[in-house]
Write a protein that holds these residues in place. Structure first.
Motif, PDB file in Angstrom:
ATOM      1  N   PHE A  57       0.831  -1.206   0.000  1.00  0.00           N
ATOM      2  CA  PHE A  57       0.000   0.000   0.000  1.00  0.00           C
ATOM      3  C   PHE A  57       0.866   1.257   0.000  1.00  0.00           C
ATOM      4  O   PHE A  57       0.682   2.153  -0.821  1.00  0.00           O
ATOM      5  N   TRP A  58       1.813   1.324   0.951  1.00  0.00           N
ATOM      6  CA  TRP A  58       2.622   2.531   1.058  1.00  0.00           C
ATOM      7  C   TRP A  58       3.685   2.615  -0.032  1.00  0.00           C
ATOM      8  O   TRP A  58       4.246   3.690  -0.276  1.00  0.00           O
ATOM      9  N   GLY A  59       3.960   1.502  -0.706  1.00  0.00           N
ATOM     10  CA  GLY A  59       4.933   1.536  -1.787  1.00  0.00           C
ATOM     11  C   GLY A  59       4.343   1.831  -3.139  1.00  0.00           C
ATOM     12  O   GLY A  59       5.082   1.928  -4.130  1.00  0.00           O
ATOM     13  N   ALA A  60       3.020   1.996  -3.216  1.00  0.00           N
ATOM     14  CA  ALA A  60       2.363   2.280  -4.498  1.00  0.00           C
ATOM     15  C   ALA A  60       2.630   3.719  -4.928  1.00  0.00           C
ATOM     16  O   ALA A  60       2.966   4.593  -4.126  1.00  0.00           O
ATOM     17  N   ASN A  61       2.475   3.983  -6.223  1.00  0.00           N
ATOM     18  CA  ASN A  61       2.748   5.308  -6.784  1.00  0.00           C
ATOM     19  C   ASN A  61       1.562   6.256  -6.692  1.00  0.00           C
ATOM     20  O   ASN A  61       1.722   7.465  -6.852  1.00  0.00           O
ATOM     21  N   SER A  62       0.341   5.717  -6.486  1.00  0.00           N
ATOM     22  CA  SER A  62      -0.850   6.557  -6.401  1.00  0.00           C
ATOM     23  C   SER A  62      -1.851   5.902  -5.458  1.00  0.00           C
ATOM     24  O   SER A  62      -1.732   4.705  -5.152  1.00  0.00           O
ATOM     25  N   LEU A  63      -2.825   6.689  -5.029  1.00  0.00           N
ATOM     26  CA  LEU A  63      -3.830   6.154  -4.117  1.00  0.00           C
ATOM     27  C   LEU A  63      -4.671   5.055  -4.761  1.00  0.00           C
ATOM     28  O   LEU A  63      -4.902   4.021  -4.122  1.00  0.00           O
ATOM     29  N   PRO A  64      -5.161   5.213  -6.003  1.00  0.00           N
ATOM     30  CA  PRO A  64      -5.916   4.098  -6.618  1.00  0.00           C
ATOM     31  C   PRO A  64      -5.086   2.823  -6.714  1.00  0.00           C
ATOM     32  O   PRO A  64      -5.589   1.719  -6.468  1.00  0.00           O
ATOM     33  N   GLU A  65      -3.817   2.967  -7.077  1.00  0.00           N
ATOM     34  CA  GLU A  65      -2.949   1.784  -7.153  1.00  0.00           C
ATOM     35  C   GLU A  65      -2.742   1.178  -5.770  1.00  0.00           C
ATOM     36  O   GLU A  65      -2.717  -0.053  -5.614  1.00  0.00           O
ATOM     37  N   ALA A  66      -2.598   2.038  -4.753  1.00  0.00           N
ATOM     38  CA  ALA A  66      -2.414   1.542  -3.393  1.00  0.00           C
ATOM     39  C   ALA A  66      -3.641   0.784  -2.906  1.00  0.00           C
ATOM     40  O   ALA A  66      -3.521  -0.271  -2.270  1.00  0.00           O
ATOM     41  N   LEU A  67      -4.831   1.308  -3.212  1.00  0.00           N
ATOM     42  CA  LEU A  67      -6.066   0.642  -2.793  1.00  0.00           C
ATOM     43  C   LEU A  67      -6.221  -0.704  -3.487  1.00  0.00           C
ATOM     44  O   LEU A  67      -6.644  -1.690  -2.867  1.00  0.00           O
ATOM     45  N   GLU A  68      -5.879  -0.758  -4.777  1.00  0.00           N
ATOM     46  CA  GLU A  68      -5.981  -2.012  -5.510  1.00  0.00           C
ATOM     47  C   GLU A  68      -4.972  -3.041  -4.979  1.00  0.00           C
ATOM     48  O   GLU A  68      -5.289  -4.232  -4.849  1.00  0.00           O
ATOM     49  N   THR A  69      -3.769  -2.585  -4.649  1.00  0.00           N
ATOM     50  CA  THR A  69      -2.758  -3.487  -4.094  1.00  0.00           C
ATOM     51  C   THR A  69      -3.192  -4.026  -2.745  1.00  0.00           C
ATOM     52  O   THR A  69      -3.054  -5.226  -2.458  1.00  0.00           O
ATOM     53  N   LEU A  70      -3.743  -3.154  -1.916  1.00  0.00           N
ATOM     54  CA  LEU A  70      -4.183  -3.584  -0.591  1.00  0.00           C
ATOM     55  C   LEU A  70      -5.361  -4.539  -0.690  1.00  0.00           C
ATOM     56  O   LEU A  70      -5.443  -5.519   0.073  1.00  0.00           O
TER      57      LEU A  70
END
Length: 244
Positions: A57-70
């Motif tokens: 989550f914290w290593g993602a480049n954007s919030l949408p990407e972080a939410l999808e990763t989480l």
């Protein structure tokens, strides 16, 4: 004498009350073990994916990407649900800050309310079944004791008409009646041990969830990630160590 003693003989000599008591203990045992196995699986899945999910989550480049990763790395949905709730609350406040019942409420307070409500619901969900385990652990020994007392009473009533009572005739029925006490302990002990283990596991999850909520709140309301490049897993571990 030995051929007349044992579980089968005890069951055949028992009356309706004895059979009902044994059936209750059997049902409690099956139900408690189903809860134990279910929560063991969910706890294992949550602990196994937690570090990877938060780091992603914290290593993602954007919030949408972080939410999808989480969402992908957190099968339990504990942290993914909180992140989605916070993100949706921040977006809703940004779009409707000037109208509706949320007018005049700052973003920090609005996001805090939404995340706090989700945390309460999540804690209620992960604690589901613990009350049942606690109830089984506290009542099963007494149910077994009741079965023992009733079995001894039933055995003594059966011997009341005998002209001569010898030890063999008393020891068998009384010993078989004590099986109910052992059955009650057999049901209660796993429930108590599981309750203590799951309570501790839930407490650790609550600490991690609280830390994630604070850091996520700061990010959603200020746009600044707490700790800069420091991994959130390390922050949560440090917080957990201080509270321990």
């Amino acid at each position: 004498m030995h051929s007349q003693m044992g579980l089968a003989h005890f069951w055949s000599q028992g009356d309706l009350v004895t059979h009902i008591t044994a059936a209750i203990l059997a049902i409690l045992s099956l139900a408690s073990w189903s809860v134990i196995l279910s929560k063991m699986l969910s706890t294992w899945r949550a602990s196994r994916s937690q570090e990877k999910a938060l780091a992603g989550f914290w290593g993602a480049n954007s919030l949408p990407e972080a939410l999808e990763t989480l969402r992908r790395d957190d099968p339990s949905g504990i942290f993914a649900g909180l992140a989605l709730t916070g993100a949706h609350a921040a977006q809703a406040h940004q779009q409707n800050a000037a109208r509706g019942i949320g007018a005049g409420v700052n973003a920090s307070e609005f996001v805090t309310r939404s995340m706090r409500s989700h945390i309460v619901n999540t804690q209620a969900r992960i604690e589901r079944g613990l009350t049942f385990l606690a109830s089984v652990g506290s009542t099963a020994p007494f149910i077994g004791l009741f079965g023992t007392v009733w079995g001894i009473y039933h055995a003594l009533v059966g011997l009341s008409g005998a002209t001569q009572v010898v030890l063999d005739k008393v020891a068998g029925p009384v010993g078989e009646a004590l099986i109910m006490t052992a059955a009650g302990l057999f049901v209660a002990i796993p429930a108590v041990l599981a309750y203590n283990a799951f309570t501790r596991a839930n407490r650790l999850v609550a600490v991690q969830l609280d830390g994630f909520a604070h850091d996520l709140h700061a990010y959603l309301t200020t746009g600044v990630r707490v700790g800069g490049n420091v991994n959130l897993v390390d922050i949560g571990a440090a917080r957990a160590g201080r509270q321990a």
